[in-house]
Design a protein around this motif. Structure first.
Motif, PDB file in Angstrom:
ATOM      1  N   SER A 199       8.818  14.142  -8.519  1.00 59.41           N
ATOM      2  CA  SER A 199      10.042  14.738  -9.002  1.00 59.41           C
ATOM      3  C   SER A 199      10.225  14.487 -10.450  1.00 59.41           C
ATOM      4  N   VAL A 200      11.030  15.334 -11.149  1.00 60.61           N
ATOM      5  CA  VAL A 200      11.388  15.050 -12.663  1.00 60.61           C
ATOM      6  C   VAL A 200      12.507  13.929 -12.998  1.00 60.61           C
ATOM      7  N   PHE A 201      11.773  12.902 -13.876  1.00 61.15           N
ATOM      8  CA  PHE A 201      12.538  12.184 -14.478  1.00 61.15           C
ATOM      9  C   PHE A 201      13.853  12.401 -15.215  1.00 61.15           C
ATOM     10  N   PHE A 202      14.943  11.811 -15.115  1.00 60.58           N
ATOM     11  CA  PHE A 202      16.045  12.212 -15.955  1.00 60.58           C
ATOM     12  C   PHE A 202      15.620  11.498 -17.131  1.00 60.58           C
ATOM     13  N   PRO A 203      15.817  12.364 -18.293  1.00 58.33           N
ATOM     14  CA  PRO A 203      15.631  11.753 -19.619  1.00 58.33           C
ATOM     15  C   PRO A 203      15.803  10.417 -19.889  1.00 58.33           C
ATOM     16  N   LEU A 204      14.552   9.751 -20.096  1.00 58.68           N
ATOM     17  CA  LEU A 204      14.593   8.221 -20.115  1.00 58.68           C
ATOM     18  C   LEU A 204      15.374   7.314 -21.067  1.00 58.68           C
ATOM     19  N   ARG A 205      16.230   6.560 -20.670  1.00 57.56           N
ATOM     20  CA  ARG A 205      17.134   5.645 -21.714  1.00 57.56           C
ATOM     21  C   ARG A 205      16.815   4.258 -21.376  1.00 57.56           C
TER      22      ARG A 205
ATOM     23  N   PRO B 128       9.138  -6.828 -18.621  1.00 54.23           N
ATOM     24  CA  PRO B 128      10.195  -7.385 -19.029  1.00 54.23           C
ATOM     25  C   PRO B 128      11.267  -6.538 -19.839  1.00 54.23           C
ATOM     26  N   GLY B 129      12.200  -6.414 -19.355  1.00 49.58           N
ATOM     27  CA  GLY B 129      13.347  -5.987 -20.412  1.00 49.58           C
ATOM     28  C   GLY B 129      13.110  -4.180 -20.604  1.00 49.58           C
ATOM     29  N   LEU B 130      12.489  -3.637 -19.662  1.00 45.01           N
ATOM     30  CA  LEU B 130      12.175  -2.266 -19.696  1.00 45.01           C
ATOM     31  C   LEU B 130      12.673  -1.603 -18.557  1.00 45.01           C
ATOM     32  N   SER B 131      13.386  -0.474 -18.753  1.00 41.36           N
ATOM     33  CA  SER B 131      13.693   0.355 -17.338  1.00 41.36           C
ATOM     34  C   SER B 131      13.950   1.764 -17.756  1.00 41.36           C
ATOM     35  N   TYR B 132      14.057   2.604 -16.793  1.00 44.02           N
ATOM     36  CA  TYR B 132      14.270   3.973 -16.948  1.00 44.02           C
ATOM     37  C   TYR B 132      15.252   4.782 -15.981  1.00 44.02           C
ATOM     38  N   VAL B 133      15.735   5.674 -16.247  1.00 40.72           N
ATOM     39  CA  VAL B 133      16.806   6.476 -15.138  1.00 40.72           C
ATOM     40  C   VAL B 133      16.148   7.510 -14.562  1.00 40.72           C
TER      41      VAL B 133
ATOM     42  N   ARG C 292      21.967   8.494 -10.157  1.00 41.48           N
ATOM     43  CA  ARG C 292      21.198   7.969 -11.314  1.00 41.48           C
ATOM     44  C   ARG C 292      20.913   6.734 -11.085  1.00 41.48           C
ATOM     45  N   LEU C 293      19.691   6.544 -10.873  1.00 42.43           N
ATOM     46  CA  LEU C 293      19.087   5.103 -10.471  1.00 42.43           C
ATOM     47  C   LEU C 293      18.496   4.364 -11.722  1.00 42.43           C
TER      48      LEU C 293
END
Length: 441
Positions: free
Chosen positions: A125-131, A405-410, A421-422
């Motif tokens: 599935s498509v990822f929401f624009p990464l933040r 560490p310190g990195l995430s995406y939505v 939105r996870l």
């Protein structure tokens, strides 16, 4: 690679396009009619992956029956705009607007239509624009120096390996296999940097990589750890491929070859290298990314098991004459569907021997938090197979199981009709790597 990951032949994305009435159809990407790979506008003559000639005229958003369509970014299937989610894998539509948009007007910012009957998102599935997470700290662009970071040319690395053959013998040989995941729109540089950190941490003598793209190759090539290795793929060769496997050695490669599988529509191949191990017998190293399951309509039976089994047999036949051989990679193997891997006498499945009772899932939507929200899938896709006359198995372990560490995406997840939105952690890859240690007999 839930069944939805199998749907992804190649993950690609449509770059945001500046909307203009002057945008012509020649600027559109086109989907291969054979393998469904979404080729860039510059790829005009044939498919980058399977070399099938481009359709004439190139496929646009208007089909033969004048019905507008949108290309799924998870599996590249062309869906009609009345579908808010992909008919094949459930990936959301690139736009939440009910109006019909041109193919070139699609962006990564669309939301899934609330009227969708699909209750689940999928691996593709498509990822929401990464933040980036608000607590994220910028990762250091510098990679730890190895052995002082002195620059070594390719022939110097090879000479070192061959010369040291008469010197101090290695007490062990460490081999890493890793599917690095060519998902280019999910923190690609930081993920590849994290893989580089794992290489520096474990210092493998030999590396098997799968799903390498030219951009990934360049990221690796510009890293300090790369200077210690000889690569089976040259710089020029890497720029001519869509995605590929490659071998690296810090003890020198005597020779290397790459053989394409005749039955592959996905550009799959077998990479083989003869390695000079200091003070020990030579070792043959091989890697491959066997044909991926890719079910789709009308029969949903395109699992490519027959092709995968044929490729496994072909690879083993090429390698079986060698007294010391390690074959590692993303086998996409399913024991229930494909049967037992076709191993000759004296060959072993390393994980089964050293980790009896451990299922060894290297693709695991439960253990890999980056894949949370995907349909459940746990498979031992990545494997090491060996025949060893002059070595013995010392150990095997999974690597790359920790979040960066310190990195995430939505990521978007549809739950009971609502779009959630996870915020999820980022790991080096959607696969875990395997690190094998060999000891002399």
């Amino acid at each position: 690679m839930s069944a939805s990951r199998f749907l992804r032949l190649v993950v690609t994305r449509l770059a945001p396009v500046t909307m203009s009435s002057s945008t012509s159809s020649s600027a559109s990407s086109w989907s291969c009619t054979k393998c469904t790979f979404l080729n860039s506008p510059s790829q005009k003559l044939n498919c980058l992956i399977c070399l099938t000639p481009a359709p004439t005229p190139p496929p646009l958003s208007i089909s033969s029956n004048d019905e507008p369509k949108w290309a799924c970014k998870g599996c590249t299937f062309l869906n009609t705009y009345k579908n808010s989610a992909c008919d094949i894998c459930g990936t959301r539509s690139p736009s939440s607007s009910s109006s019909v948009l041109g193919f070139d007007d699609l962006t990564d910012s669309g939301l899934e239509n609330n009227n969708s009957n699909n209750p689940n998102s999928s691996v593709g599935s498509v990822f929401f624009p990464l933040r980036r997470c608000s607590k994220r700290k910028a990762m250091d662009d510098d990679v730890i120096e190895i052995d002082g970071g002195s620059l070594k040319k390719k022939n110097e690395i090879e000479s070192k390996g061959e010369a040291s053959g008469s010197g101090t013998a290695l007490s062990c040989v460490k081999i890493l296999t890793y599917n690095v995941w060519f998902r280019e729109d999910l923190e690609l540089r930081n993920r590849m940097r994290a893989i580089g950190h794992l290489i520096q941490l474990h210092s493998p003598h030999l590396i098997c990589f799968q799903e390498v793209m030219p951009e990934i190759y360049e990221i690796f090539r510009k890293s300090n750890w790369w200077k210690e290795y000889t690569c089976s793929v040259s710089v020029d060769e890497a720029q001519t491929k869509g995605y590929f496997c490659m071998l690296l050695s810090k003890v020198g490669i005597k020779s290397s070859t790459c053989k394409s599988f005749r039955n592959s529509i996905m550009g799959r191949e077998l990479s083989v290298a003869e390695v000079e191990v200091p003070g020990r017998k030579p070792l043959v190293l091989a890697t491959s990314h066997l044909e991926s399951p890719c079910p789709g309509p009308p029969k949903w039976d395109q699992m490519y098991s027959r092709e995968r089994v044929q490729q496994a047999n072909e690879a083993v036949e090429i390698l079986r004459a060698n007294p010391n051989v390690v074959f590692g990679g993303d086998m996409n193997w399913d024991d229930k569907l494909d049967g037992k891997f076709p191993l000759p006498d004296k060959w072993v499945d390393v994980w089964e021997v050293l980790k009896p009772g451990d299922l060894g899932f290297t693709y695991d939507t439960k253990a890999n938090p980056m894949l949370s929200g995907n349909r459940a899938l746990q498979k031992r896709l990545d494997r090491f197979f060996c025949r060893l006359d002059d070595y013995k198995l010392g150990g095997v372990e999974m690597v790359g199981k920790e979040a960066i560490p310190g990195l995430s995406y939505v990521k978007e997840k549809r739950v009971r009709g609502d779009v959630k939105r996870l915020e999820l952690p980022v790991l080096p890859s959607d696969h875990f790597g395997l690190l094998l240690t060999l000891l002399p007999k």
